[in-house]
Enzyme design. Structure first.
Site, short mmCIF file in Angstrom:
data_model
loop_
_atom_site.label_atom_id
_atom_site.label_comp_id
_atom_site.label_asym_id
_atom_site.label_seq_id
_atom_site.Cartn_x
_atom_site.Cartn_y
_atom_site.Cartn_z
N ARG A 123 -10.47 -4.11 -21.88
CA ARG A 123 -9.29 -4.93 -22.15
C ARG A 123 -7.82 -4.20 -21.83
NH1 ARG A 123 -11.85 -7.82 -26.16
NH2 ARG A 123 -12.99 -9.63 -25.32
N LYS A 145 1.08 -2.17 -9.61
CA LYS A 145 0.25 -3.10 -8.63
C LYS A 145 -0.98 -2.42 -8.42
CE LYS A 145 3.37 -6.25 -6.00
NZ LYS A 145 3.72 -6.74 -4.81
N GLU A 187 5.79 3.50 5.37
CA GLU A 187 6.48 2.98 3.93
C GLU A 187 7.75 3.73 3.59
OE1 GLU A 187 5.26 0.36 2.26
OE2 GLU A 187 2.98 0.59 2.56
N LYS A 229 12.01 2.31 -5.32
CA LYS A 229 11.22 1.51 -5.82
C LYS A 229 11.21 1.24 -7.30
CE LYS A 229 6.34 -0.09 -5.75
NZ LYS A 229 5.16 -0.13 -5.16
N GLU A 239 7.25 -9.49 -9.41
CA GLU A 239 7.66 -10.20 -8.24
C GLU A 239 8.03 -11.70 -8.35
OE1 GLU A 239 5.45 -8.34 -5.17
OE2 GLU A 239 5.70 -10.16 -3.86
N ARG A 243 11.46 -8.07 -6.28
CA ARG A 243 10.59 -7.33 -5.70
C ARG A 243 9.55 -7.14 -4.36
NH1 ARG A 243 5.83 -4.00 -9.46
NH2 ARG A 243 4.71 -2.96 -7.64
N ASN A 247 8.02 -5.67 0.26
CA ASN A 247 6.87 -6.48 1.44
C ASN A 247 7.50 -6.54 2.48
OD1 ASN A 247 5.17 -6.71 -0.72
ND2 ASN A 247 5.97 -8.53 -1.45
N HIS A 250 5.19 -6.80 5.59
CA HIS A 250 3.89 -6.65 4.97
C HIS A 250 2.94 -8.04 5.35
CE1 HIS A 250 4.98 -3.06 2.98
NE2 HIS A 250 3.66 -3.27 2.20
N HIS A 254 -0.43 -7.48 6.80
CA HIS A 254 -1.84 -7.95 6.23
C HIS A 254 -2.70 -8.76 6.96
CE1 HIS A 254 -0.25 -7.13 1.66
NE2 HIS A 254 -0.52 -6.21 2.36
N HIS A 268 -2.93 1.07 6.87
CA HIS A 268 -2.10 0.32 6.23
C HIS A 268 -0.54 0.38 6.56
CE1 HIS A 268 -0.11 -2.28 3.09
NE2 HIS A 268 0.45 -1.26 2.92
P1 NAD Z 1 -6.29 6.20 1.39
O1 NAD Z 1 -6.09 5.98 -0.10
O2 NAD Z 1 -7.62 5.61 2.06
O3 NAD Z 1 -5.96 7.58 2.04
C1 NAD Z 1 -6.03 7.90 3.35
C2 NAD Z 1 -7.17 8.83 3.71
O4 NAD Z 1 -6.57 10.39 3.18
C3 NAD Z 1 -8.42 8.91 2.93
O5 NAD Z 1 -9.53 9.28 3.75
C4 NAD Z 1 -8.43 10.00 1.80
O6 NAD Z 1 -9.59 10.51 1.33
C5 NAD Z 1 -7.43 11.06 2.55
N1 NAD Z 1 -6.64 11.79 1.48
C6 NAD Z 1 -5.97 11.35 0.49
N2 NAD Z 1 -5.32 12.51 0.10
C7 NAD Z 1 -5.67 13.67 0.89
C8 NAD Z 1 -5.13 14.72 0.87
N3 NAD Z 1 -4.12 15.37 0.21
N4 NAD Z 1 -5.67 15.59 2.02
C9 NAD Z 1 -6.37 15.19 2.87
N5 NAD Z 1 -6.94 14.02 2.67
C10 NAD Z 1 -6.54 13.12 1.79
O7 NAD Z 1 -5.17 5.15 2.17
P2 NAD Z 1 -3.52 5.26 1.65
O8 NAD Z 1 -2.96 5.24 3.07
O9 NAD Z 1 -3.05 6.46 0.61
O10 NAD Z 1 -3.21 3.90 0.68
C11 NAD Z 1 -3.58 2.79 1.35
C12 NAD Z 1 -3.87 1.87 0.52
O11 NAD Z 1 -2.77 1.54 -0.57
C13 NAD Z 1 -3.98 0.19 0.85
O12 NAD Z 1 -5.16 -0.10 0.29
C14 NAD Z 1 -2.94 -0.40 0.40
O13 NAD Z 1 -3.16 -1.93 0.12
C15 NAD Z 1 -2.48 0.24 -0.82
N6 NAD Z 1 -1.00 0.19 -1.34
C16 NAD Z 1 -0.82 -0.30 -2.41
C17 NAD Z 1 0.56 -0.36 -2.89
C18 NAD Z 1 0.56 -0.78 -4.48
O14 NAD Z 1 1.84 -1.09 -4.70
N7 NAD Z 1 -0.28 -0.67 -5.15
C19 NAD Z 1 1.37 -0.16 -2.17
C20 NAD Z 1 1.28 0.03 -0.74
C21 NAD Z 1 -0.16 0.55 -0.53
N1 GLY Z 2 4.09 -2.18 -2.45
C1 GLY Z 2 4.80 -3.40 -2.90
C2 GLY Z 2 5.07 -3.50 -4.28
O1 GLY Z 2 4.66 -2.58 -5.10
O2 GLY Z 2 5.51 -4.33 -4.76
#
Ligand code: NAD
Ligand code: GLY
Length: 371
Positions: A123, A145, A187, A229, A239, A243, A247, A250, A254, A268
């Site tokens: 939990r 998030k 971003e 942010k 949100e 917030r 997006n 986005h 998406h 992404h």
């Molecule tokens: P990811 O986590 O897939 O990383 C991209 C690639 O880089 C992967 O292959 C990973 O193994 C590699 N990698 C990571 N760090 C590395 C490093 N230092 N050196 C070498 N390789 C490395 O992708 P991302 O672009 O970091 O994140 C995308 C995700 O984030 C999506 O799922 C998206 O929905 C999510 N997201 C979430 C929020 C939120 O607020 N929670 C906001 C924006 C995006």
């Molecule tokens: N990346 C969108 C949010 O965190 O609200």
């Protein structure tokens, strides 16, 4: 020489935390995390690529803090039920207790999945984000998030669960492939476009140096993005209003990610960049901003070597109606009406709750015809 460490506080009452930004944070992770520990042990969730390059560095930085680690496959496909169930069961098998700390070492995929695992484990246990991509440092590790994807769409299963600390070591970005770095830059640009025209000016001037590895530029871009942010999340943690500005781009992104199967065809942040360009084009078509604004957005993305239109996505895309249907599944749909983040100019985004679907369909038709 001591590296410069910036600290941005995310002030959320009992859920407040620091985002620490600078080179060398991995090496001092033990000192940073120790104050949060009830026993000197952490469980690390990471991916196989990051484990190969940075897990040893984290272990060394944690010193005498015991580390148990699970590396999941790298990539967006990991962010679903099967790997999530595996991660939660592993945390239970490792006997992670209510007062323990889970560490997310990786990009947004690992941060989102590990944060959600921490949110539901017993939990709710606390977690620390150690983001290793530019995208995760400027966006996904901050704001709480967490979640995974469903076959019905992106990020549809999740929870708000704030981390207890974020350690953004900008040095680890040295190993990030150029394409992933530029994806994260999508971003970064978003922050300038949504609320800080001066930052967008700065990015136009300094983006190339940032992409080429200039550490001072990197530190500034990460800090300014996190500040923006943090201030938005403080105003609207769950949100209900402001917030949604985060997006920008986005809703398009998406739908495009779903249409390309969450695959390497479109990362992404690449989808965010294309989505921002489309959102500005939509704003211009709705008479909200000048023609100059979308042109300037696309010119900067192009100058950075980034994707900026549907024509830049390899392979087939579905038609405008199918893309509209994918957008209708987005969480930003309220009472069946499409909510878009539109802009009156660069740095002047706002939430529009009832956008005429016909204008969006025409925009997509035109964008698809440019392919
Ligand atoms: P990811 O986590 O897939 O990383 C991209 C690639 O880089 C992967 O292959 C990973 O193994 C590699 N990698 C990571 N760090 C590395 C490093 N230092 N050196 C070498 N390789 C490395 O992708 P991302 O672009 O970091 O994140 C995308 C995700 O984030 C999506 O799922 C998206 O929905 C999510 N997201 C979430 C929020 C939120 O607020 N929670 C906001 C924006 C995006
Ligand atoms: N990346 C969108 C949010 O965190 O609200």
């Amino acid at each position: 020489m001591t590296e410069k460490i910036d600290c941005v506080r995310v002030a959320l009452g009992a859920r407040s935390y620091d985002v620490r930004i600078g080179a060398g944070l991995l090496a001092r992770a033990g000192a940073e995390i120790a104050p949060l520990l009830h026993r000197r042990r952490v469980a690390v969730l990471t991916d196989e690529t990051v484990a190969a390059t940075h897990l040893d560095g984290l272990r060394a930085g944690l010193g005498d803090i015991a580390v148990t680690a699970l590396a999941l496959p790298a990539g967006e496909a990991t962010k679903g039920w099967p790997q999530f169930a595996r991660a939660v069961d592993w945390l239970l098998a490792e006997k992670v207790e209510r007062r323990d700390i889970v560490v997310a070492l990786g990009g947004g995929v690992i941060g989102d999945l590990a944060g959600f695992a921490a949110a539901v484990l017993r939990r709710g246990v606390r977690f620390v984000q150690i983001p290793t991509t530019l995208l995760a440092q400027v966006d996904s590790s901050v704001g709480g998030k967490t979640g995974i994807n469903s076959v019905h769409g992106k990020n549809l299963i999740g929870a708000f669960h704030q981390p207890s600390l974020v350690l953004a070591d900008i040095g680890v970005l040295d190993t990030l492939p150029a394409r992933d770095f530029l994806s994260g830059y999508g971003e970064v640009v978003k922050y300038g476009l949504l609320g800080d025209a001066g930052f967008f000016d700065w990015l136009e001037a300094n983006g190339p140096a940032l992409a080429a590895g200039d550490m001072a530029a990197r530190q500034h871009a990460v800090r300014r993005s996190v500040e923006m942010k943090a201030r938005i999340v403080e105003r609207d943690e769950t949100e209900e209003g402001d917030r949604a500005l985060l997006n920008l781009g986005h809703t398009f992104c998406h739908a495009l990610e779903a249409a390309t199967g969450y695959s390497g065809r479109l990362l992404h942040g690449e989808g965010v960049a294309i989505g921002c360009a489309l959102a500005f084009e939509l704003s211009q078509r709705l008479g909200l901003c000048s023609q100059e604004a979308p042109s300037r957005v696309r010119a900067h993305l192009k100058a950075m070597g980034m994707k900026c239109d549907l024509a830049d996505i390899p392979g087939d895309l579905p038609g405008p109606e199918a893309l509209m249907a994918l957008m209708a599944q987005d969480k930003k749909v309220v009472d069946g009406r499409l909510r878009f983040i539109l802009a009156r100019g660069i740095g002047e985004a706002f939430v529009a709750s009832d956008v005429d679907a016909a204008v969006v369909t025409r925009l997509l038709e035109d964008a698809l015809s440019r392919r």
